[in-house]
Scaffold this active site. Structure first.
Site, PDB file in Angstrom:
ATOM      1  CE  LYS A  17     -40.809  64.206 -73.205  1.00 40.16           C
ATOM      2  NZ  LYS A  17     -40.831  62.926 -73.885  1.00 40.16           N
TER       3      LYS A  17
HETATM    4  C1  LIG Z   1     -40.292  61.587 -73.027  1.00 39.37           C
HETATM    5  C2  LIG Z   1     -40.290  61.090 -71.643  1.00 39.37           C
HETATM    6  C3  LIG Z   1     -39.229  60.335 -71.121  1.00 39.37           C
HETATM    7  C4  LIG Z   1     -38.142  59.746 -71.973  1.00 39.37           C
HETATM    8  O1  LIG Z   1     -37.432  60.630 -72.712  1.00 39.37           O
HETATM    9  P1  LIG Z   1     -36.656  60.146 -74.062  1.00 39.37           P
HETATM   10  O2  LIG Z   1     -35.750  61.286 -74.318  1.00 39.37           O
HETATM   11  O3  LIG Z   1     -37.709  59.984 -75.118  1.00 39.37           O
HETATM   12  O4  LIG Z   1     -35.955  58.889 -73.752  1.00 39.37           O
HETATM   13  C5  LIG Z   1     -39.227  60.021 -69.782  1.00 39.37           C
HETATM   14  N1  LIG Z   1     -40.240  60.392 -68.985  1.00 39.37           N
HETATM   15  C6  LIG Z   1     -41.297  61.083 -69.442  1.00 39.37           C
HETATM   16  C7  LIG Z   1     -42.375  61.476 -68.489  1.00 39.37           C
HETATM   17  C8  LIG Z   1     -41.369  61.438 -70.795  1.00 39.37           C
HETATM   18  O5  LIG Z   1     -42.433  62.096 -71.247  1.00 39.37           O
END
Ligand SMILES: *Cc1c(COP(=O)(O)O)cnc(C)c1O
Length: 399
Positions: free
Chosen positions: A186
């Protein structure tokens, strides 16, 4: 795209602050921690940055969705509407609380289609999770108005759009609750981690208590062991090390977005030469985080030919229609109701299947996805990568 590109002295200093105290736990150890409360500080910084009144740090973006749904009182048997183009985590959280995921089409924003949303609301709908996918805004103002008319709370899954805004307001602050992920890919990252934001004190209290086994966090002579509890909870606590890295990364978020915007503009300028190309609808370019560059060709065949040429020239794009982690018809574990649970939960209860999902149910999204190509945008792009991408796009413009 990922914040690890800009890890530096700031992150190191933050982490060492924590290691110097020896306290990795966000609560207690008041004497030993010498005033260092990184997770608490990170939550405060996140509210200042987004303009939300309250923030609750958690272990992941997936946990953030579960904590938000639970705090809003959603649970087994309720229906939760989300979009058919999202990461699997969105509907995993819905399934995990025993609720039933219902999927809408996406439109040219590549996010929830409000027209389809309106058609899918029923008396069972107890929440709507709008996802701001690939760095840019869903039609959140319109969706919020529809949800308000039906008195249904909106959660904004902002995992892919931290730092994004719409008309000057931060994504994640329109609905009852906004959720974020700081996983390793992210824009800002803490390795693993997540955040829930809200303007409602009661919702925040529920999130805070639920994510920490139900601890009510009211000071008392017995300390943590003497705290009371109003309901059952779970453990989704963030560690001090993550809070520390989060502080350093949040301070860099706007610069990261600026870097991505510049790189995205370069690619877009070159992609304009592709025959019949159109671009993903961005509702507010100012508030785009530019984590991805998305373009559409006239049809699936043309998109496949363009991508074959891009691949030959070392710059293949993502076609989300082929991707089994982000698009509905490819989620065979959901469609086929595969669960580890011997009694079939959450797909089966009392020997009966609770719900079915038809792989053909989202034809408009399938048509759009099949002709959509996409590049993730790095914060820093090496000259050699730039040249390779621009050269490949130029070659593809002759197809
Ligand atoms: C990455 C992501 C998540 C989950 O996040 P994590 O921290 O990996 O559990 C949820 N929703 C979307 C749209 C994502 O891209």
């Amino acid at each position: 795209m990922p914040g690890f590109e800009v890890f530096g002295e700031e992150e190191k200093k933050q982490v060492l602050d924590v290691l110097d105290t020896g306290v990795l736990f966000r609560y207690e150890f008041d004497a030993q921690r010498k005033g260092t409360y990184k997770v608490l500080e990170f939550e405060k910084a996140f509210t200042t940055y987004t303009g939300a009144k309250y923030a609750q740090a958690v272990t992941s973006g997936t946990a953030a969705l579960k904590v938000a749904l639970t705090a809003l009182g959603v649970g087994a048997g309720d229906h939760v509407i989300t979009q058919g183009f999202t990461f699997v985590a969105t509907w995993e959280a819905i399934l995990d609380i025993g609720a039933v995921p219902v999927f809408t089409e996406i439109d040219t924003t590549l996010n929830m289609d409000p027209v389809d949303l309106e058609k899918k609301i029923t008396a069972d709908t107890k929440a709507i999770i709008v996802v701001h996918m690939l760095g840019a805004q869903a039609r959140i103002e319109q969706i919020k108005a529809i949800a308000d008319a039906h008195n249904i709370p909106v959660i904004e899954d902002t995992a892919q759009s931290a730092g994004g805004t719409l008309h000057g307001k931060h994504l994640g602050t329109f609905g009852a609750c906004g959720t974020f992920s700081f996983d390793s890919v992210k824009t800002m990252t803490t390795g693993e981690g997540g955040m829930c934001i809200t303007n409602d004190e009661q919702t925040w209290r529920c999130m805070s208590e639920y994510h920490d086994h139900g601890h009510d966090h009211i000071p008392n002579p017995g300390g943590r062991g003497g705290e009371g509890r109003s309901f059952v909870g779970f453990n989704f606590r963030m560690m001090e090390l993550q809070g520390a890295i989060g502080l350093a990364q949040l301070a860099k978020l706007d610069d990261m977005i600026a870097g991505q915007k510049a790189n995205k503009a370069l690619l877009k300028n070159c992609a304009k030469a592709l025959s019949g190309v159109s671009f993903r609808e961005i509702l507010d370019h100012e508030g785009d985080t530019a984590t991805f560059f998305v373009f559409m060709l006239e049809n699936a065949e043309h998109a496949a030919a363009v991508n074959a040429c891009l691949r030959e020239n070392g710059a293949g794009a993502i076609n989300w229609g082929e991707n089994c982690w982000h698009f509905y018809p490819q989620w065979e574990n959901l469609l086929e109701g595969k669960s580890l649970c011997k009694n079939g939960w959450p797909f089966t209860a009392g020997g009966k299947r609770r719900f079915y999902h038809d792989p053909q149910a989202l034809p408009a999204s399938a048509e759009l996805m099949a002709r959509t190509l996409c590049y993730p945008i790095p914060v820093k792009m090496a000259e050699a990568d730039k040249e390779r991408l621009l050269n490949a796009l130029e070659k593809a413009s002759h197809i």
